[in-house]
Design an enzyme around this catalytic site. Structure first.
Site, PDB file in Angstrom:
ATOM      1  N   MET A 197       0.834  -1.211   0.000  1.00 46.19           N
ATOM      2  CA  MET A 197       0.000   0.000   0.000  1.00 46.19           C
ATOM      3  C   MET A 197       0.871   1.264   0.000  1.00 46.19           C
ATOM      4  O   MET A 197       0.872   2.013   0.972  1.00 46.19           O
ATOM      5  CB  MET A 197      -0.923  -0.047   1.230  1.00 46.19           C
ATOM      6  CG  MET A 197      -1.844  -1.253   1.248  1.00 46.19           C
ATOM      7  SD  MET A 197      -2.584  -1.559   2.873  1.00 46.19           S
ATOM      8  CE  MET A 197      -1.215  -2.310   3.770  1.00 46.19           C
ATOM      9  N   GLN A 240     -10.887   3.089   0.492  1.00 54.76           N
ATOM     10  CA  GLN A 240     -10.579   4.419   1.022  1.00 54.76           C
ATOM     11  C   GLN A 240     -11.479   5.472   0.377  1.00 54.76           C
ATOM     12  O   GLN A 240     -12.101   6.288   1.058  1.00 54.76           O
ATOM     13  CB  GLN A 240      -9.114   4.771   0.769  1.00 54.76           C
ATOM     14  CG  GLN A 240      -8.104   3.972   1.562  1.00 54.76           C
ATOM     15  CD  GLN A 240      -6.677   4.307   1.164  1.00 54.76           C
ATOM     16  OE1 GLN A 240      -6.431   4.891   0.106  1.00 54.76           O
ATOM     17  NE2 GLN A 240      -5.720   3.934   1.993  1.00 54.76           N
ATOM     18  N   THR A 273       2.417   1.700   5.859  1.00 56.37           N
ATOM     19  CA  THR A 273       1.653   2.790   5.273  1.00 56.37           C
ATOM     20  C   THR A 273       1.229   3.715   6.397  1.00 56.37           C
ATOM     21  O   THR A 273       0.951   3.252   7.501  1.00 56.37           O
ATOM     22  CB  THR A 273       0.398   2.276   4.532  1.00 56.37           C
ATOM     23  OG1 THR A 273      -0.553   3.342   4.366  1.00 56.37           O
ATOM     24  CG2 THR A 273      -0.277   1.151   5.296  1.00 56.37           C
ATOM     25  N   ASN A 274       1.163   5.007   6.133  1.00 54.54           N
ATOM     26  CA  ASN A 274       0.642   5.941   7.133  1.00 54.54           C
ATOM     27  C   ASN A 274      -0.881   5.949   7.154  1.00 54.54           C
ATOM     28  O   ASN A 274      -1.500   5.831   8.207  1.00 54.54           O
ATOM     29  CB  ASN A 274       1.140   7.362   6.850  1.00 54.54           C
ATOM     30  CG  ASN A 274       2.554   7.611   7.314  1.00 54.54           C
ATOM     31  OD1 ASN A 274       2.803   7.935   8.463  1.00 54.54           O
ATOM     32  ND2 ASN A 274       3.506   7.466   6.400  1.00 54.54           N
ATOM     33  N   THR A 275      -1.496   6.070   5.975  1.00 51.65           N
ATOM     34  CA  THR A 275      -2.942   6.262   5.907  1.00 51.65           C
ATOM     35  C   THR A 275      -3.715   5.147   6.585  1.00 51.65           C
ATOM     36  O   THR A 275      -4.681   5.400   7.319  1.00 51.65           O
ATOM     37  CB  THR A 275      -3.384   6.398   4.444  1.00 51.65           C
ATOM     38  OG1 THR A 275      -2.773   7.552   3.865  1.00 51.65           O
ATOM     39  CG2 THR A 275      -4.898   6.526   4.340  1.00 51.65           C
ATOM     40  N   CYS A 305       3.587  10.208   4.273  1.00 51.43           N
ATOM     41  CA  CYS A 305       3.144   9.130   3.396  1.00 51.43           C
ATOM     42  C   CYS A 305       4.395   8.361   3.018  1.00 51.43           C
ATOM     43  O   CYS A 305       5.425   8.971   2.688  1.00 51.43           O
ATOM     44  CB  CYS A 305       2.447   9.686   2.161  1.00 51.43           C
ATOM     45  SG  CYS A 305       1.893   8.410   1.020  1.00 51.43           S
ATOM     46  N   THR A 306       4.336   7.048   3.085  1.00 49.84           N
ATOM     47  CA  THR A 306       5.569   6.263   2.938  1.00 49.84           C
ATOM     48  C   THR A 306       6.150   6.328   1.533  1.00 49.84           C
ATOM     49  O   THR A 306       7.306   5.949   1.339  1.00 49.84           O
ATOM     50  CB  THR A 306       5.328   4.801   3.349  1.00 49.84           C
ATOM     51  OG1 THR A 306       4.202   4.267   2.637  1.00 49.84           O
ATOM     52  CG2 THR A 306       5.069   4.708   4.845  1.00 49.84           C
TER      53      THR A 306
END
Length: 241
Positions: A14, A56, A87-89, A200-201
């Site tokens: 992701m 999402q 992933t951050n989100t 965000c990665t």
């Protein structure tokens, strides 16, 4: 069966571009710290990002969280002793993932907040997906570390988000997009940001410490650092709170 004390489960895909960076950094980090031919003991479940991104967009976060929770349960059964959500989100559903297993989740915002606090900063700008910049889950977690978050204006947020999904997630890096990110970071500095979170990665593929006039906090590298600490201390090092 792998030794769960020393095996890290990675929830990735992701996107695949940032997961590849995680894999590289984890293995380079183990080799650097331990020497020789050592590499990272990992289990990776790489999801189809198109499906996650659809959920999402459709605001179906609970369903997305259950998909990740299922993957986390699989990693635990396979022998993982801790989880890294690459992933951050999707840390929006971190509690849902952690509740599904009996092993800890190394939270990316904790690694980031700890680093910001150690640097003595309290107000930072955030570049990330629109979900991460506009929703409260990430800012609230950083708030536990005494960190206040500033986000770009609406038009700039939309452009930052577009570049992530249309370019970086597809392994496309453009100089004009780098210039846009540099401009947005300087705008955040003008609003009082003492540092910038690359939240965000994928963003680490585009910009880094040399692209801003203030300290840059690369969440991918900070997250990997927390994972290396866990791995190389036999899984017994206390996690950030």
């Amino acid at each position: 069966m792998l030794d769960p004390v020393k095996t890290l489960g990675v929830l990735g895909g992701m996107s695949w571009t940032s997961t590849a960076e995680y894999y590289r950094l984890l293995n380079e980090g183990v080799a650097e710290r331990r020497g020789g031919l050592h590499s990272a003991p990992l289990l990776l479940h790489s999801l189809d990002f198109a499906e996650v991104a659809r959920l999402q967009r459709e605001d179906r976060w609970e369903e997305a969280g259950e998909r990740l929770a299922d993957a986390a349960r699989g990693l635990e059964r396979a022998g993982a002793g801790a989880l890294l959500l690459a992933t951050n989100t999707m840390h929006k559903v971190a509690d849902q993932i952690e509740a599904a297993t009996g092993i800890p989740l190394l939270h990316i915002a904790d690694a980031t907040g700890q680093s910001i606090r150690a640097a003595g900063l309290t107000r930072v700008g955030l570049l990330a997906t629109a979900f991460t910049m506009e929703q409260t889950f990430y800012r609230e977690r950083l708030g536990r570390w005494g960190v206040e978050v500033v986000v770009p204006a609406a038009a700039a947020r939309a452009e930052v988000h577009r570049i992530i999904f249309d370019e970086l997630c597809r392994n496309t890096v453009r100089e004009d997009s780098r210039a846009i990110y540099r401009r947005v970071m300087e705008e955040l500095v003008g609003e009082g940001a003492q540092g910038i979170i690359l939240g965000c990665t994928e963003i680490t593929l585009l910009v880094g410490p040399g692209d801003a006039s203030v300290p840059v906090f690369d969440t991918t590298r900070l997250h990997v650092g927390a994972a290396l600490d866990w791995l190389l201390d036999g899984g017994r090092r206390p996690l950030p709170r």
